[in-house]
Design a protein around this motif. Structure first.
Motif, PDB file in Angstrom:
ATOM      1  N   VAL A 152      67.599 -32.525  51.121  1.00 22.57           N
ATOM      2  CA  VAL A 152      67.629 -31.903  52.375  1.00 22.57           C
ATOM      3  C   VAL A 152      67.272 -30.669  52.562  1.00 22.57           C
ATOM      4  N   LYS A 153      65.749 -30.071  52.537  1.00 16.82           N
ATOM      5  CA  LYS A 153      65.273 -28.737  52.584  1.00 16.82           C
ATOM      6  C   LYS A 153      63.279 -28.763  53.446  1.00 16.82           C
ATOM      7  N   ASN A 194      59.136 -30.680  56.285  1.00 15.13           N
ATOM      8  CA  ASN A 194      60.721 -30.496  56.625  1.00 15.13           C
ATOM      9  C   ASN A 194      61.745 -31.901  56.442  1.00 15.13           C
ATOM     10  N   VAL A 195      62.168 -31.801  55.754  1.00 18.30           N
ATOM     11  CA  VAL A 195      63.204 -32.866  55.304  1.00 18.30           C
ATOM     12  C   VAL A 195      64.467 -33.499  55.271  1.00 18.30           C
ATOM     13  N   LYS A 196      64.752 -34.064  56.551  1.00 19.06           N
ATOM     14  CA  LYS A 196      66.692 -34.243  56.868  1.00 19.06           C
ATOM     15  C   LYS A 196      67.212 -34.423  56.485  1.00 19.06           C
ATOM     16  N   GLY A 204      64.397 -40.770  52.450  1.00 18.25           N
ATOM     17  CA  GLY A 204      64.381 -42.307  51.864  1.00 18.25           C
ATOM     18  C   GLY A 204      63.274 -42.528  52.694  1.00 18.25           C
ATOM     19  N   GLU A 205      62.842 -42.236  53.841  1.00 15.26           N
ATOM     20  CA  GLU A 205      61.818 -41.720  54.591  1.00 15.26           C
ATOM     21  C   GLU A 205      60.492 -41.805  53.912  1.00 15.26           C
ATOM     22  N   THR A 262      52.881 -27.608  60.677  1.00 19.65           N
ATOM     23  CA  THR A 262      54.052 -28.298  59.842  1.00 19.65           C
ATOM     24  C   THR A 262      54.634 -29.294  59.628  1.00 19.65           C
ATOM     25  N   ALA A 263      54.647 -30.442  59.169  1.00 23.57           N
ATOM     26  CA  ALA A 263      54.392 -31.890  59.022  1.00 23.57           C
ATOM     27  C   ALA A 263      55.103 -32.132  60.308  1.00 23.57           C
ATOM     28  N   PRO A 264      55.280 -33.996  60.488  1.00 19.28           N
ATOM     29  CA  PRO A 264      56.177 -34.347  61.722  1.00 19.28           C
ATOM     30  C   PRO A 264      57.404 -34.377  60.782  1.00 19.28           C
TER      31      PRO A 264
END
Length: 385
Positions: free
Chosen positions: A349-350, A378-380, A289-290, A282-284
């Motif tokens: 976001v997903k 995991n994009v928040k 936008g980052e 799992t990536a950080p």
């Protein structure tokens, strides 16, 4: 005359000027563009790797003066459609010896001349395997092997002549080895016996005698006092054995209890290939936008295999602007180093998934294990001020 000389001088001057203006006029495009003629030379085909050439013959052969020394020298090429020939470089050093390159039979009866007054003499037999030129192998590949022939001057105890079989094996299977022995005191095969013994532990090998058992002993029907048989190496329950060089020994025992010298048989054992692992699944956390840099490794937990990335999702198609490359580690074959950029500029976001298929192969490619890996991203939601 002066007018004629003036015309000739003018003509020569104009010609010289033209040559100075384009000194390589008429040359090929390759020369005019400054490409060295050697840069497009055809590249010679590389020879086959050493692992692809196998000479199947005992490394040690024991014999004695006056008794036939007989064994086989065979070969294999692990690349399809490649022919080869086996030859003995110094056959002339063994007077009267014959070698049939079709059947692989080497036959020789040593004489006193080879041993002289010494109790025994070690003689090197130099064997060469050379491939034939073909479409599958456009260049000649060569493998060499030295077989040590140890000839006793006189018979004083039983002799284990040869132990032949595979030189490289894998955990999980059984393998048979053929042995030949000489016992002058034995009247028949019931008098001849062979025993498995431990090899002395060394810095490069461990004994596996406990995994070897004698299968049978039979009389040689053509040569008196000679016997042959099989021993079996059982690796079906050796799942914890690591890759490395191992050894077992054989001794012939006469009916009078006289024991032969220990014949040591070394063998390379390849551990059972295991599924690869990832240092990061799992990536950080990243927000819309980052952009973040990532790095992780895919590796063989036993450190024995050779990894190949069979397939990898295009991360740029999943997250535009992102990149990810996985290459074999500079220092090891059993690890892939992966690094890249996660660009969540236009992400939603997903949880995104990037899938890999990695192959873990043994050093002799006898076994392969394929593992599916997934990197989750995991994009928040972006943090609002």
């Amino acid at each position: 005359m002066k007018v004629l000389l003036a015309l000739l001088t003018s003509l020569m001057f104009l010609t010289a000027c033209e040559l100075q203006q384009d000194p390589i006029k008429g040359a090929s495009d390759q020369v005019r563009q400054g490409v060295p003629p050697t840069s497009n030379k055809p590249v010679a085909a590389k020879p086959l790797p050493k692992e692809a050439l196998q000479i199947d013959a005992p490394t040690l052969v024991n014999g004695r003066v006056g008794a036939p020394v007989e064994f086989k020298i065979l070969g294999r090429v692990m690349t399809p459609d490649v022919g080869f020939k086996i030859s003995i470089d110094n056959l002339a050093d063994f007077p009267g010896a014959t070698f049939d390159d079709t059947t692989g039979d080497f036959k020789w009866v040593p004489s006193k001349k080879e041993v002289g007054s010494f109790p025994s003499m070690e003689l090197p037999l130099r064997v060469t395997l050379a491939t034939e030129v073909s479409a599958a192998s456009p260049t000649i590949s060569v493998e060499k092997k030295v077989i040590s022939l140890v000839i006793q001057n006189a018979y004083s105890k039983p002799i284990v002549n040869t132990v032949t079989g595979p030189t490289s094996v894998t955990v999980g299977s059984t393998y048979d080895f053929d042995f030949t022995m000489e016992d002058v005191d034995a009247l028949n095969e019931t008098d001849a016996s062979i025993q498995v013994r431990d090899c002395t532990t060394s810095y490069y090998s461990d004994s596996i005698a406990h995994l070897v058992e004698v299968r049978n002993v039979a009389a040689n029907t053509t040569t008196p006092n000679k016997y042959q048989g099989k021993v079996r190496l059982d690796l079906t329950k050796a799942g914890l054995l690591s890759s490395g060089t191992y050894c077992f020994g054989l001794q012939a025992v006469s009916k009078h209890g006289v024991v032969s010298d220990l014949y040591k048989r070394e063998i390379n054992i390849e551990a059972k290939m295991k599924n690869t692992r990832m240092t990061m699944e799992t990536a950080p956390e990243v927000r819309v936008g980052e952009k973040i840099q990532i790095g992780f490794a895919i590796y063989d937990p036993t450190g024995n295999g050779q990894l190949t990335m069979k397939s990898q999702d295009d991360i740029a198609a999943i997250l535009p602007g992102s990149s990810l490359t996985c290459n074999r580690s500079f220092s090891t074959k059993y690890q892939l180093d992966c690094k890249g950029l996660i660009d969540a500029t236009s992400a939603t976001v997903k949880v995104y998934e990037v899938n890999f298929v990695v192959e873990n192969a043994g050093s002799n490619s006898a076994q392969k294990v394929t593992t599916n890996h997934t990197l989750r991203i995991n994009v928040k939601a972006a943090v609002t001020p």
